[in-house]
Scaffold this motif. Structure first.
Motif, PDB file in Angstrom:
ATOM      1  N   LEU A 133       0.843  -1.196   0.000  1.00 33.13           N
ATOM      2  CA  LEU A 133       0.000   0.000   0.000  1.00 33.13           C
ATOM      3  C   LEU A 133       0.877   1.244   0.000  1.00 33.13           C
ATOM      4  CD1 LEU A 133      -2.842   1.381   0.450  1.00 33.13           C
ATOM      5  CD2 LEU A 133      -2.364   1.188   2.912  1.00 33.13           C
ATOM      6  N   ASN A 134       0.483   2.244  -0.791  1.00 39.19           N
ATOM      7  CA  ASN A 134       1.204   3.514  -0.845  1.00 39.19           C
ATOM      8  C   ASN A 134       0.176   4.644  -0.877  1.00 39.19           C
ATOM      9  OD1 ASN A 134       3.129   5.531  -1.168  1.00 39.19           O
ATOM     10  ND2 ASN A 134       3.239   5.278  -3.388  1.00 39.19           N
ATOM     11  N   LEU A 200      -4.726   9.000   8.747  1.00 41.61           N
ATOM     12  CA  LEU A 200      -5.793   8.699   7.800  1.00 41.61           C
ATOM     13  C   LEU A 200      -6.815   9.828   7.723  1.00 41.61           C
ATOM     14  CD1 LEU A 200      -6.765   6.426   5.881  1.00 41.61           C
ATOM     15  CD2 LEU A 200      -8.244   5.646   7.742  1.00 41.61           C
ATOM     16  N   GLY A 201      -7.126  10.430   8.855  1.00 43.10           N
ATOM     17  CA  GLY A 201      -8.106  11.511   8.883  1.00 43.10           C
ATOM     18  C   GLY A 201      -7.682  12.754   8.124  1.00 43.10           C
ATOM     19  N   ALA A 202      -6.419  12.838   7.733  1.00 43.12           N
ATOM     20  CA  ALA A 202      -5.936  14.004   6.983  1.00 43.12           C
ATOM     21  C   ALA A 202      -6.139  13.857   5.476  1.00 43.12           C
ATOM     22  CB  ALA A 202      -4.449  14.238   7.280  1.00 43.12           C
ATOM     23  N   LEU A 203      -6.553  12.668   5.026  1.00 39.02           N
ATOM     24  CA  LEU A 203      -6.815  12.491   3.595  1.00 39.02           C
ATOM     25  C   LEU A 203      -7.959  13.404   3.161  1.00 39.02           C
ATOM     26  CD1 LEU A 203      -6.574   8.637   2.950  1.00 39.02           C
ATOM     27  CD2 LEU A 203      -5.044  10.427   2.106  1.00 39.02           C
ATOM     28  N   ARG A 204      -7.884  13.860   1.913  1.00 39.68           N
ATOM     29  CA  ARG A 204      -8.898  14.733   1.360  1.00 39.68           C
ATOM     30  C   ARG A 204      -9.358  14.196   0.010  1.00 39.68           C
ATOM     31  NH1 ARG A 204      -8.952  15.775   5.795  1.00 39.68           N
ATOM     32  NH2 ARG A 204      -8.583  17.737   6.892  1.00 39.68           N
ATOM     33  N   PRO A 205     -10.573  14.502  -0.407  1.00 40.96           N
ATOM     34  CA  PRO A 205     -11.036  14.068  -1.720  1.00 40.96           C
ATOM     35  C   PRO A 205     -10.054  14.477  -2.824  1.00 40.96           C
ATOM     36  CG  PRO A 205     -12.867  14.957  -0.460  1.00 40.96           C
ATOM     37  CD  PRO A 205     -11.622  15.227   0.342  1.00 40.96           C
ATOM     38  N   GLY A 206      -9.770  13.546  -3.694  1.00 41.95           N
ATOM     39  CA  GLY A 206      -8.812  13.794  -4.768  1.00 41.95           C
ATOM     40  C   GLY A 206      -7.451  13.196  -4.502  1.00 41.95           C
ATOM     41  N   ASP A 207      -7.126  12.912  -3.240  1.00 42.38           N
ATOM     42  CA  ASP A 207      -5.865  12.228  -2.944  1.00 42.38           C
ATOM     43  C   ASP A 207      -5.904  10.817  -3.545  1.00 42.38           C
ATOM     44  OD1 ASP A 207      -4.899  14.395  -1.521  1.00 42.38           O
ATOM     45  OD2 ASP A 207      -5.525  13.603   0.432  1.00 42.38           O
ATOM     46  N   THR A 208      -4.733  10.279  -3.815  1.00 42.66           N
ATOM     47  CA  THR A 208      -4.685   8.954  -4.445  1.00 42.66           C
ATOM     48  C   THR A 208      -4.105   7.897  -3.512  1.00 42.66           C
ATOM     49  OG1 THR A 208      -2.537   9.449  -5.443  1.00 42.66           O
ATOM     50  CG2 THR A 208      -4.501   9.902  -6.773  1.00 42.66           C
ATOM     51  N   VAL A 209      -4.532   6.661  -3.759  1.00 44.44           N
ATOM     52  CA  VAL A 209      -4.076   5.501  -3.001  1.00 44.44           C
ATOM     53  C   VAL A 209      -3.647   4.446  -4.008  1.00 44.44           C
ATOM     54  CG1 VAL A 209      -4.709   3.702  -1.348  1.00 44.44           C
ATOM     55  CG2 VAL A 209      -5.705   5.997  -1.138  1.00 44.44           C
ATOM     56  N   ASP A 210      -2.421   3.965  -3.891  1.00 43.07           N
ATOM     57  CA  ASP A 210      -1.914   2.931  -4.794  1.00 43.07           C
ATOM     58  C   ASP A 210      -1.805   1.610  -4.042  1.00 43.07           C
ATOM     59  OD1 ASP A 210      -1.601   4.693  -6.950  1.00 43.07           O
ATOM     60  OD2 ASP A 210       0.396   5.287  -6.269  1.00 43.07           O
ATOM     61  N   VAL A 211      -2.367   0.571  -4.635  1.00 50.75           N
ATOM     62  CA  VAL A 211      -2.280  -0.765  -4.060  1.00 50.75           C
ATOM     63  C   VAL A 211      -1.582  -1.682  -5.062  1.00 50.75           C
ATOM     64  CG1 VAL A 211      -3.514  -2.728  -3.086  1.00 50.75           C
ATOM     65  CG2 VAL A 211      -4.408  -0.409  -2.754  1.00 50.75           C
ATOM     66  N   ILE A 217       0.177  -5.766 -10.867  1.00 49.48           N
ATOM     67  CA  ILE A 217      -0.595  -4.577 -11.252  1.00 49.48           C
ATOM     68  C   ILE A 217      -0.704  -3.630 -10.059  1.00 49.48           C
ATOM     69  CG2 ILE A 217      -2.897  -3.757 -11.897  1.00 49.48           C
ATOM     70  CD1 ILE A 217      -3.220  -6.201 -13.626  1.00 49.48           C
ATOM     71  N   VAL A 218      -0.487  -2.354 -10.321  1.00 44.23           N
ATOM     72  CA  VAL A 218      -0.699  -1.316  -9.310  1.00 44.23           C
ATOM     73  C   VAL A 218      -2.050  -0.663  -9.601  1.00 44.23           C
ATOM     74  CG1 VAL A 218       0.119   0.839  -8.302  1.00 44.23           C
ATOM     75  CG2 VAL A 218       1.765  -0.906  -9.038  1.00 44.23           C
ATOM     76  N   ALA A 219      -2.986  -0.827  -8.680  1.00 45.97           N
ATOM     77  CA  ALA A 219      -4.320  -0.236  -8.817  1.00 45.97           C
ATOM     78  C   ALA A 219      -4.330   1.116  -8.109  1.00 45.97           C
ATOM     79  CB  ALA A 219      -5.370  -1.167  -8.208  1.00 45.97           C
ATOM     80  N   THR A 220      -4.739   2.152  -8.834  1.00 45.23           N
ATOM     81  CA  THR A 220      -4.772   3.506  -8.270  1.00 45.23           C
ATOM     82  C   THR A 220      -6.210   3.926  -8.001  1.00 45.23           C
ATOM     83  OG1 THR A 220      -2.736   4.151  -9.416  1.00 45.23           O
ATOM     84  CG2 THR A 220      -4.170   5.929  -8.656  1.00 45.23           C
ATOM     85  N   PHE A 221      -6.457   4.327  -6.764  1.00 51.38           N
ATOM     86  CA  PHE A 221      -7.786   4.762  -6.340  1.00 51.38           C
ATOM     87  C   PHE A 221      -7.759   6.249  -6.010  1.00 51.38           C
ATOM     88  CE2 PHE A 221      -7.421   0.289  -5.508  1.00 51.38           C
ATOM     89  CZ  PHE A 221      -8.682  -0.250  -5.712  1.00 51.38           C
ATOM     90  N   ARG A 222      -8.876   6.907  -6.264  1.00 46.15           N
ATOM     91  CA  ARG A 222      -9.021   8.316  -5.884  1.00 46.15           C
ATOM     92  C   ARG A 222      -9.932   8.407  -4.661  1.00 46.15           C
ATOM     93  NH1 ARG A 222     -11.711  10.069 -10.093  1.00 46.15           N
ATOM     94  NH2 ARG A 222     -13.677   9.616  -9.012  1.00 46.15           N
TER      95      ARG A 222
END
Length: 280
Positions: A133-134, A200-211, A217-222
């Motif tokens: 996780l990144n 975790l509570g500092a994340l904001r909409p639009g930030d990305t998460v790479d798994v 495969i690296v799956a990128t989530f918004r």
């Protein structure tokens, strides 16, 4: 929880100068008085008073600085914006483990609703177990453990350790599959301090998460939203229920820490949607 809080410094004791005591008069008529002596004792007394005042000011300043440093060193996990604090639909009540035993709500049902549509509304990937996780916005890089169920059917949480890791709940979809993949991590612990999901509570909409998945495969989530839920009102269906696309849930504890129960009173959930994937 990190609860080592420095006690405020006590009031410093003023440092006083040495007080010169003058001699009393000698026997009457013994020796004629000589010339007047310089008033050095008075000056010395004033110097001692000034020195004492300076020392007191220095001690006060040092005390204030020490208290300030202590307050700044106390780490408090960031929380989501209050606008997102209202629970959505309330599912089965859930409670989360506190800092002594982990983070995350109880799972009273399996994720998903069999009646929900299975037609993907966005990109999806075949099943593959996640391995890393990144989350750049909050400085998270972690290998991923595989988490199952405890004997009481609660979700297993990662073990408390100095090297805090996140874990994937194996009875949820793998990241990139249709539905909500669930990742859990600790917020902190009394022994080791901040955990992998401390920010975790500092994340904001639009930030990305790479798994990163086992298939390379690296799956990128918004990130769509980050919500704080009181544990007594945890919306299980909202968090674990089926979705029309590939989504991700990052879950930890949050809100107010109750020292009597050694538990946090809320859970923080980050919702994210798959936007792209690439072969590593």
């Amino acid at each position: 929880m990190v609860s080592d809080r420095s006690a405020p410094a006590g009031r410093p004791r003023p440092a006083g100068g040495d007080s010169a005591r003058g001699s009393g008069p000698g026997p009457a008529g013994s020796v004629p008085p000589g010339p007047a002596r310089p008033r050095r004792p008075v000056r010395d007394g004033r110097r001692g008073l000034v020195a004492g005042m300076v020392a007191t000011v220095v001690l006060v300043v040092v005390g204030v600085v020490s208290i300030t440093i202590a307050l700044l060193s106390q780490q408090t996990a960031p929380q989501p914006d209050p606008v997102n604090a209202t629970p959505v639909s309330s599912g089965a009540p859930a409670s989360g483990a506190g800092p002594a035993s982990g983070a995350g709500p109880l799972a009273t049902t399996g994720p998903g609703d069999p009646a929900a549509s299975t037609v993907p509304a966005g990109p999806v990937l075949p099943r593959s177990v996640p391995v890393a996780l990144n989350v750049p916005a909050i400085g998270v890089r972690s290998s991923l453990l595989v988490l199952g169920l405890n004997p009481d059917d609660t979700i297993e949480v990662p073990p408390l350790a100095r090297d805090s890791k996140a874990g994937w709940y194996e009875f949820s979809p793998t990241p990139g599959e249709l539905g909500p993949a669930v990742l859990l991590g600790h917020i902190d612990s009394a022994e080791y301090g901040p955990g992998v999901f401390f920010r975790l509570g500092a994340l904001r909409p639009g930030d990305t998460v790479d798994v990163t998945r086992a298939d390379g495969i690296v799956a990128t989530f918004r990130v769509d939203k980050v919500v704080e839920y009181p544990k007594a009102q945890f919306p299980s269906l909202e968090v674990y229920g089926n979705t029309p696309d590939a989504q991700l849930r990052l879950i930890t504890c949050g809100g107010v820490f109750d020292p009597s129960t050694r538990n946090y009173e809320s859970n923080i959930v980050a919702y994210a949607t798959l936007i792209s994937s690439a072969q590593r």
